[in-house]
Motif scaffolding. Structure first.
Motif, mmCIF file in Angstrom:
data_model
loop_
_atom_site.group_PDB
_atom_site.id
_atom_site.type_symbol
_atom_site.label_atom_id
_atom_site.label_comp_id
_atom_site.label_asym_id
_atom_site.label_seq_id
_atom_site.Cartn_x
_atom_site.Cartn_y
_atom_site.Cartn_z
ATOM 1 N N ILE A 1 -154.100 41.306 -1.012
ATOM 2 C CA ILE A 1 -153.702 41.588 0.374
ATOM 3 C C ILE A 1 -154.656 42.617 0.974
ATOM 4 O O ILE A 1 -155.088 42.482 2.128
ATOM 5 N N PHE B 1 -146.001 37.068 0.871
ATOM 6 C CA PHE B 1 -147.041 36.342 0.140
ATOM 7 C C PHE B 1 -146.902 36.524 -1.360
ATOM 8 O O PHE B 1 -146.540 37.589 -1.839
ATOM 9 N N ASP C 1 -158.770 31.976 7.668
ATOM 10 C CA ASP C 1 -157.848 31.987 6.536
ATOM 11 C C ASP C 1 -156.397 32.048 7.024
ATOM 12 O O ASP C 1 -156.043 32.907 7.826
ATOM 13 N N HIS D 1 -157.754 41.006 2.236
ATOM 14 C CA HIS D 1 -157.529 40.343 3.526
ATOM 15 C C HIS D 1 -157.518 41.369 4.661
ATOM 16 O O HIS D 1 -158.092 41.132 5.731
ATOM 17 N N THR E 1 -153.689 33.057 5.526
ATOM 18 C CA THR E 1 -153.007 34.308 5.181
ATOM 19 C C THR E 1 -153.319 35.372 6.219
ATOM 20 O O THR E 1 -152.428 36.087 6.683
ATOM 21 N N ARG E 2 -154.580 35.457 6.611
ATOM 22 C CA ARG E 2 -154.955 36.455 7.616
ATOM 23 C C ARG E 2 -154.327 36.140 8.973
ATOM 24 O O ARG E 2 -153.910 37.051 9.696
#
Length: 127
Positions: free
Chosen positions: A49, A42, A18, A52, A20-21
């Motif tokens: 969040i 984000f 991912d 994640h 975002t991660r």
């Protein structure tokens, strides 16, 4: 049906899948940070969040510290080293592939240069 836990390497790859991660890990590579600091870039909710972060924690990529009321997250490099070691096993293969590609491209370039040299020697020929 026996459902086994995924191995550590699979958990790491799943966590890294991912973007975002991966961005969170990149931020933590600069130093520890609070959940609020990690969430800032984000456009998502705090619970999103936190999800994640839980994935990253389960994969062993981050850990939660404790400093009074502050609970910063920090990077744990061990699983990333495991990924690098695993990928490194295939390094010889891709280096050999690049070496073959490099040799092929040199041959093509040499052939083109020889063709251009032949064209230059034909300038006295009537056209």
């Amino acid at each position: 049906m026996d459902m086994q836990q995924p191995d550590a390497l699979s958990s790491t790859f799943a966590a890294l899948a991912d973007p975002t991660r991966r961005a969170i890990l990149a931020r933590l590579a600069q130093g520890e940070a609070s959940v609020t600091e990690l969430a800032a870039p984000f456009d998502m909710t705090q619970p999103a969040i936190s999800k994640h972060l839980r994935v990253l924690e389960r994969a062993g990529l981050i850990e939660q510290g404790r400093q009074a009321q502050w609970r910063p997250r920090r990077l744990r490099a061990g699983p990333l080293r495991d990924v690098a070691d695993w990928v490194g096993q295939y390094r010889r293969h891709w280096e050999e592939s690049f070496e073959r590609l490099d040799a092929y491209l040199r041959d093509v370039q040499d052939s083109q240069e020889q063709g251009n040299d032949d064209d230059d020697s034909d300038t006295n020929r009537p056209g």
